[in-house]
Design a protein around this motif. Structure first.
Motif, PDB file in Angstrom:
ATOM      1  N   LYS A  43       0.825  -1.200   0.000  1.00  0.00           N
ATOM      2  CA  LYS A  43       0.000   0.000   0.000  1.00  0.00           C
ATOM      3  C   LYS A  43       0.860   1.251   0.000  1.00  0.00           C
ATOM      4  CE  LYS A  43      -4.246  -1.557   0.189  1.00  0.00           C
ATOM      5  NZ  LYS A  43      -5.276  -1.149  -0.761  1.00  0.00           N
ATOM      6  N   LYS A  44       0.395   2.244  -0.751  1.00  0.00           N
ATOM      7  CA  LYS A  44       1.101   3.530  -0.831  1.00  0.00           C
ATOM      8  C   LYS A  44       0.692   4.428   0.323  1.00  0.00           C
ATOM      9  CE  LYS A  44       0.474   3.964  -5.614  1.00  0.00           C
ATOM     10  NZ  LYS A  44       0.005   4.782  -6.711  1.00  0.00           N
ATOM     11  N   ILE A  45       1.607   5.316   0.664  1.00  0.00           N
ATOM     12  CA  ILE A  45       1.324   6.361   1.640  1.00  0.00           C
ATOM     13  C   ILE A  45       1.200   7.662   0.865  1.00  0.00           C
ATOM     14  CG2 ILE A  45       2.205   7.664   3.611  1.00  0.00           C
ATOM     15  CD1 ILE A  45       3.751   5.067   4.365  1.00  0.00           C
ATOM     16  N   LEU A  46       0.078   8.343   1.062  1.00  0.00           N
ATOM     17  CA  LEU A  46      -0.144   9.636   0.415  1.00  0.00           C
ATOM     18  C   LEU A  46       0.242  10.740   1.388  1.00  0.00           C
ATOM     19  CD1 LEU A  46      -1.237  11.421  -1.891  1.00  0.00           C
ATOM     20  CD2 LEU A  46      -3.502  11.206  -0.828  1.00  0.00           C
TER      21      LEU A  46
ATOM     22  N   THR B 199       5.264   5.856  -2.107  1.00  0.00           N
ATOM     23  CA  THR B 199       4.551   7.081  -1.755  1.00  0.00           C
ATOM     24  C   THR B 199       3.898   7.734  -2.962  1.00  0.00           C
ATOM     25  OG1 THR B 199       6.491   8.478  -2.088  1.00  0.00           O
ATOM     26  CG2 THR B 199       6.187   7.565   0.129  1.00  0.00           C
ATOM     27  N   ALA B 200       2.968   8.606  -2.643  1.00  0.00           N
ATOM     28  CA  ALA B 200       2.376   9.537  -3.593  1.00  0.00           C
ATOM     29  C   ALA B 200       2.291  10.847  -2.818  1.00  0.00           C
ATOM     30  CB  ALA B 200       0.993   9.074  -4.030  1.00  0.00           C
ATOM     31  N   SER B 201       2.194  11.965  -3.524  1.00  0.00           N
ATOM     32  CA  SER B 201       2.105  13.234  -2.809  1.00  0.00           C
ATOM     33  C   SER B 201       1.147  14.180  -3.501  1.00  0.00           C
ATOM     34  CB  SER B 201       3.485  13.878  -2.675  1.00  0.00           C
ATOM     35  OG  SER B 201       4.019  14.189  -3.943  1.00  0.00           O
TER      36      SER B 201
ATOM     37  N   ASP C  74      -7.022   6.398  -6.902  1.00  0.00           N
ATOM     38  CA  ASP C  74      -5.949   5.439  -6.627  1.00  0.00           C
ATOM     39  C   ASP C  74      -6.311   4.555  -5.443  1.00  0.00           C
ATOM     40  OD1 ASP C  74      -3.624   4.034  -6.109  1.00  0.00           O
ATOM     41  OD2 ASP C  74      -2.302   5.752  -6.364  1.00  0.00           O
ATOM     42  N   THR C  75      -6.721   3.332  -5.744  1.00  0.00           N
ATOM     43  CA  THR C  75      -7.160   2.412  -4.684  1.00  0.00           C
ATOM     44  C   THR C  75      -5.992   1.758  -3.947  1.00  0.00           C
ATOM     45  OG1 THR C  75      -7.359   0.623  -6.287  1.00  0.00           O
ATOM     46  CG2 THR C  75      -9.355   1.904  -5.828  1.00  0.00           C
TER      47      THR C  75
ATOM     48  N   ILE D 246     -13.167  13.487   3.040  1.00  0.00           N
ATOM     49  CA  ILE D 246     -12.689  12.110   2.859  1.00  0.00           C
ATOM     50  C   ILE D 246     -13.627  11.126   3.555  1.00  0.00           C
ATOM     51  CG2 ILE D 246     -10.829  10.495   3.461  1.00  0.00           C
ATOM     52  CD1 ILE D 246      -8.892  12.977   3.075  1.00  0.00           C
ATOM     53  N   ARG D 247     -13.997  11.425   4.785  1.00  0.00           N
ATOM     54  CA  ARG D 247     -14.855  10.514   5.557  1.00  0.00           C
ATOM     55  C   ARG D 247     -16.271  10.424   4.991  1.00  0.00           C
ATOM     56  NH1 ARG D 247     -10.938   7.731   7.327  1.00  0.00           N
ATOM     57  NH2 ARG D 247      -9.941   8.326   9.263  1.00  0.00           N
ATOM     58  N   ALA D 248     -16.668  11.395   4.170  1.00  0.00           N
ATOM     59  CA  ALA D 248     -17.999  11.369   3.555  1.00  0.00           C
ATOM     60  C   ALA D 248     -18.096  10.335   2.438  1.00  0.00           C
ATOM     61  CB  ALA D 248     -18.350  12.759   3.016  1.00  0.00           C
ATOM     62  N   HIS D 249     -16.957   9.872   1.934  1.00  0.00           N
ATOM     63  CA  HIS D 249     -16.937   8.856   0.879  1.00  0.00           C
ATOM     64  C   HIS D 249     -16.906   7.464   1.516  1.00  0.00           C
ATOM     65  CE1 HIS D 249     -16.312  11.467  -2.622  1.00  0.00           C
ATOM     66  NE2 HIS D 249     -15.668  12.240  -1.786  1.00  0.00           N
ATOM     67  N   ASP D 250     -17.885   6.637   1.194  1.00  0.00           N
ATOM     68  CA  ASP D 250     -17.959   5.286   1.767  1.00  0.00           C
ATOM     69  C   ASP D 250     -16.666   4.513   1.574  1.00  0.00           C
ATOM     70  OD1 ASP D 250     -20.542   5.613   2.693  1.00  0.00           O
ATOM     71  OD2 ASP D 250     -21.458   4.735   0.901  1.00  0.00           O
ATOM     72  N   SER D 251     -16.061   4.641   0.393  1.00  0.00           N
ATOM     73  CA  SER D 251     -14.864   3.865   0.080  1.00  0.00           C
ATOM     74  C   SER D 251     -13.642   4.329   0.875  1.00  0.00           C
ATOM     75  CB  SER D 251     -14.560   3.943  -1.413  1.00  0.00           C
ATOM     76  OG  SER D 251     -14.304   5.284  -1.794  1.00  0.00           O
ATOM     77  N   LEU D 252     -13.714   5.521   1.472  1.00  0.00           N
ATOM     78  CA  LEU D 252     -12.564   6.079   2.193  1.00  0.00           C
ATOM     79  C   LEU D 252     -12.802   6.187   3.698  1.00  0.00           C
ATOM     80  CD1 LEU D 252     -11.726   8.997  -0.282  1.00  0.00           C
ATOM     81  CD2 LEU D 252     -10.696   6.713  -0.192  1.00  0.00           C
ATOM     82  N   ARG D 253     -13.972   5.798   4.130  1.00  0.00           N
ATOM     83  CA  ARG D 253     -14.358   5.994   5.535  1.00  0.00           C
ATOM     84  C   ARG D 253     -13.389   5.343   6.520  1.00  0.00           C
ATOM     85  NH1 ARG D 253     -20.186   5.761   5.333  1.00  0.00           N
ATOM     86  NH2 ARG D 253     -19.976   7.907   4.664  1.00  0.00           N
TER      87      ARG D 253
END
Length: 123
Positions: free
Chosen positions: A4-7, A30-32, A46-47, A70-77
């Motif tokens: 997994k990447k760290i953003l 990483t990604a930035s 980016d999953t 971010i927390r409003a998106h189900d996939s990112l909760r």
């Protein structure tokens, strides 16, 4: 801890450079992003992002607003969000955690604490 990447989301290129260099030296991918808006766009496409290091004090959209979006998106909760801030005043950690961050690290970053935090949330 590979996979997994760290953003890293920070409006200061020097902070991004230092953090990304440290993470890559420790074997992380990483990604930035230079803004919260750019960071959110990356998260939505980016999953492979497994954790976000999020600067709390940015222009336009700060870290608190970004956490809410971010927390409003189900996939990112359930995505681990680590608040990174130079604000190290009494109550700042609690404010970040109440906003929805999973952990809090103050600047200048203690690399040992950072690595323990990453290990905790990426395993």
């Amino acid at each position: 801890m590979a996979g997994k990447k760290i953003l890293v989301v920070d409006d200061d290129p020097k902070n991004i450079f230092a953090l990304v260099a440290t993470l890559r030296a420790k074997g992380f991918t990483t990604a930035s992003a230079n803004s919260a808006e750019e960071g959110i766009a990356i998260l939505l496409r980016d999953t492979d992002i497994g954790l976000v290091l999020l600067d709390m004090m940015m222009p336009e959209m700060d870290g608190y607003q970004a956490i809410s979006v971010i927390r409003a998106h189900d996939s990112l909760r359930s995505l681990p969000l680590v608040a990174v801030t130079a604000q190290a005043m009494k109550g700042d950690q609690e404010k970040c955690l109440e906003a929805g961050a999973d952990a809090y690290i103050s600047k200048p970053i203690d690399v040992e604490l950072l690595l323990k935090t990453l290990t905790r949330y990426l395993n």
